[in-house]
Design a protein around this motif. Structure first.
Motif, PDB file in Angstrom:
ATOM      1  N   LEU A   1       0.833  -1.195   0.000  1.00 41.37           N
ATOM      2  CA  LEU A   1       0.000   0.000   0.000  1.00 41.37           C
ATOM      3  C   LEU A   1       0.866   1.242   0.000  1.00 41.37           C
ATOM      4  O   LEU A   1       1.653   1.452   0.903  1.00 41.37           O
ATOM      5  CB  LEU A   1      -0.898   0.010   1.250  1.00 41.37           C
ATOM      6  CG  LEU A   1      -1.896   1.167   1.340  1.00 41.37           C
ATOM      7  CD1 LEU A   1      -2.947   1.027   0.258  1.00 41.37           C
ATOM      8  CD2 LEU A   1      -2.558   1.178   2.710  1.00 41.37           C
TER       9      LEU A   1
ATOM     10  N   LEU B   1      -0.475   7.173   1.636  1.00 38.10           N
ATOM     11  CA  LEU B   1      -1.736   7.802   1.291  1.00 38.10           C
ATOM     12  C   LEU B   1      -2.080   8.792   2.372  1.00 38.10           C
ATOM     13  O   LEU B   1      -2.074   8.443   3.535  1.00 38.10           O
ATOM     14  CB  LEU B   1      -2.827   6.733   1.186  1.00 38.10           C
ATOM     15  CG  LEU B   1      -4.252   7.235   0.994  1.00 38.10           C
ATOM     16  CD1 LEU B   1      -4.387   7.884  -0.372  1.00 38.10           C
ATOM     17  CD2 LEU B   1      -5.231   6.084   1.129  1.00 38.10           C
TER      18      LEU B   1
ATOM     19  N   THR C   1     -14.043   6.311  -0.147  1.00 37.63           N
ATOM     20  CA  THR C   1     -12.855   5.942  -0.919  1.00 37.63           C
ATOM     21  C   THR C   1     -11.857   7.079  -0.831  1.00 37.63           C
ATOM     22  O   THR C   1     -12.224   8.244  -0.671  1.00 37.63           O
ATOM     23  CB  THR C   1     -13.179   5.669  -2.398  1.00 37.63           C
ATOM     24  OG1 THR C   1     -13.750   6.854  -2.990  1.00 37.63           O
ATOM     25  CG2 THR C   1     -14.145   4.507  -2.545  1.00 37.63           C
TER      26      THR C   1
ATOM     27  N   PRO D   1      -7.913   5.192  -5.166  1.00 36.01           N
ATOM     28  CA  PRO D   1      -8.413   3.868  -5.532  1.00 36.01           C
ATOM     29  C   PRO D   1      -8.702   2.959  -4.336  1.00 36.01           C
ATOM     30  O   PRO D   1      -9.115   1.818  -4.518  1.00 36.01           O
ATOM     31  CB  PRO D   1      -7.260   3.294  -6.365  1.00 36.01           C
ATOM     32  CG  PRO D   1      -6.041   3.910  -5.755  1.00 36.01           C
ATOM     33  CD  PRO D   1      -6.458   5.313  -5.343  1.00 36.01           C
ATOM     34  N   TYR D   2      -8.528   3.465  -3.113  1.00 36.59           N
ATOM     35  CA  TYR D   2      -8.601   2.600  -1.941  1.00 36.59           C
ATOM     36  C   TYR D   2      -9.900   2.782  -1.162  1.00 36.59           C
ATOM     37  O   TYR D   2     -10.338   3.920  -0.930  1.00 36.59           O
ATOM     38  CB  TYR D   2      -7.422   2.889  -0.998  1.00 36.59           C
ATOM     39  CG  TYR D   2      -6.095   2.731  -1.664  1.00 36.59           C
ATOM     40  CD1 TYR D   2      -5.569   1.472  -1.935  1.00 36.59           C
ATOM     41  CD2 TYR D   2      -5.366   3.848  -2.059  1.00 36.59           C
ATOM     42  CE1 TYR D   2      -4.352   1.328  -2.562  1.00 36.59           C
ATOM     43  CE2 TYR D   2      -4.146   3.713  -2.700  1.00 36.59           C
ATOM     44  CZ  TYR D   2      -3.644   2.452  -2.953  1.00 36.59           C
ATOM     45  OH  TYR D   2      -2.446   2.320  -3.594  1.00 36.59           O
TER      46      TYR D   2
ATOM     47  N   VAL E   1     -11.908   3.170   2.181  1.00 36.15           N
ATOM     48  CA  VAL E   1     -11.555   3.688   3.501  1.00 36.15           C
ATOM     49  C   VAL E   1     -12.784   3.603   4.397  1.00 36.15           C
ATOM     50  O   VAL E   1     -13.899   3.923   3.977  1.00 36.15           O
ATOM     51  CB  VAL E   1     -11.085   5.156   3.422  1.00 36.15           C
ATOM     52  CG1 VAL E   1     -10.752   5.692   4.804  1.00 36.15           C
ATOM     53  CG2 VAL E   1      -9.878   5.282   2.523  1.00 36.15           C
TER      54      VAL E   1
ATOM     55  N   VAL F   1      -7.831   1.164   5.754  1.00 36.34           N
ATOM     56  CA  VAL F   1      -7.528   1.493   4.358  1.00 36.34           C
ATOM     57  C   VAL F   1      -7.115   0.193   3.691  1.00 36.34           C
ATOM     58  O   VAL F   1      -6.075  -0.380   4.019  1.00 36.34           O
ATOM     59  CB  VAL F   1      -6.390   2.527   4.250  1.00 36.34           C
ATOM     60  CG1 VAL F   1      -6.129   2.875   2.788  1.00 36.34           C
ATOM     61  CG2 VAL F   1      -6.730   3.769   5.042  1.00 36.34           C
ATOM     62  N   GLY F   2      -7.953  -0.279   2.759  1.00 39.20           N
ATOM     63  CA  GLY F   2      -7.705  -1.600   2.212  1.00 39.20           C
ATOM     64  C   GLY F   2      -7.773  -2.603   3.363  1.00 39.20           C
ATOM     65  O   GLY F   2      -8.716  -2.626   4.141  1.00 39.20           O
TER      66      GLY F   2
ATOM     67  N   ASN G   1      -5.569  -2.595   5.869  1.00 39.99           N
ATOM     68  CA  ASN G   1      -4.703  -2.072   6.926  1.00 39.99           C
ATOM     69  C   ASN G   1      -5.475  -1.194   7.901  1.00 39.99           C
ATOM     70  O   ASN G   1      -6.365  -0.436   7.513  1.00 39.99           O
ATOM     71  CB  ASN G   1      -3.559  -1.258   6.304  1.00 39.99           C
ATOM     72  CG  ASN G   1      -2.692  -2.113   5.399  1.00 39.99           C
ATOM     73  OD1 ASN G   1      -2.029  -3.028   5.847  1.00 39.99           O
ATOM     74  ND2 ASN G   1      -2.714  -1.813   4.107  1.00 39.99           N
TER      75      ASN G   1
END
Length: 241
Positions: free
Chosen positions: A15, A18, A165, A168-169, A171, A192-193, A195
């Motif tokens: 990742l 971000l 989001t 592209p992730y 949240v 996030v994803g 994580n």
């Protein structure tokens, strides 16, 4: 370019770094985007009312001194990256890149109308042996209003942006219980994803300190208790001198 604070989301594995940032909302009417709201008490107090009790904003040097360092952490931690220049950059204001439903998008839009910070510093720490990391940020505002907005926005994010989001992730923001610190504080759990990031936003006067525990780092209650307390005390000490 430094990107913002407590919504800083650190790359773990594949990742990439971000930044999902926080400014403020829900407080008294802020100034227009790009302008700083005047500090409360800037005008002379009416006769007989005495001096203003509004705390002074921290200087850039005081803001940097409020940052946690290796001496505040157990053995094994070192600085991975930092930006101690208090200069405020474009990405230090407003929630960057987050999109959600109508309620979430209103919180995002409002963040760009909040009081801009006057100084921002940040530091990422790592413990290579334990394969863990920590993120710290201190933000100073021209008045208490801006700092209060920053804390309120964290509350609004976990209420209105349960799913969103960031680029592209996917949240997710949720409630995080934790120790009460400073003049007010709030905990936010971000995913996030795949994580997790546990973040505590703590206000002292006109400033906030943000402590972020990525992944399993947040599973150590002693570390959470210790670092949130130390971050609060360092901010108090910086404001005092």
């Amino acid at each position: 370019m430094r990107r913002r604070y407590g919504r800083m989301v650190m790359a773990l594995g594949a990742l990439p770094l971000l930044a999902v940032t926080v400014a403020g909302c829900g407080g008294p009417a802020p100034g227009p985007t790009g302008e700083r709201t005047a500090t409360a008490g800037a005008l002379p107090a009416p006769a007989g009312t005495g001096p203003s009790t509004e705390p002074r904003p921290l200087t850039g040097a005081q803001t940097a001194r409020a940052m946690l360092s290796t001496i505040d952490l157990p053995v094994g931690w070192s600085v991975a990256k930092e930006d101690l220049s208090p200069a405020v950059e474009k990405d230090d204001h407003g929630i960057q890149d987050v999109k959600g439903d109508a309620a979430c998008n209103r919180v995002v839009a409002e963040s760009f109308r909040s009081v801009r910070p006057s100084a921002v510093v940040g530091r990422t720490m790592e413990n290579p042996m334990a394969r863990r990391s920590l993120m710290f940020e201190v933000r100073t505002f021209p008045s208490v209003t801006g700092a209060r907005q920053a804390v309120e926005e964290a509350r609004q994010l976990r209420r209105a942006c349960a799913t969103a989001t960031a680029g592209p992730y996917p949240v997710r923001y949720g409630v995080l219980e934790g120790p009460r610190r400073g003049d007010e504080s709030v905990g936010v759990r971000m995913r996030v994803g795949g994580n997790r990031f546990d973040e505590f936003v703590i206000r002292v006067g006109t400033s906030i300190t943000v402590v972020t525990f990525p992944g399993a780092t947040g599973d150590d209650p002693g570390l959470v208790e210790s670092l949130t307390a130390q971050a609060t005390e360092k901010l108090r000490q910086a404001a005092a001198g």
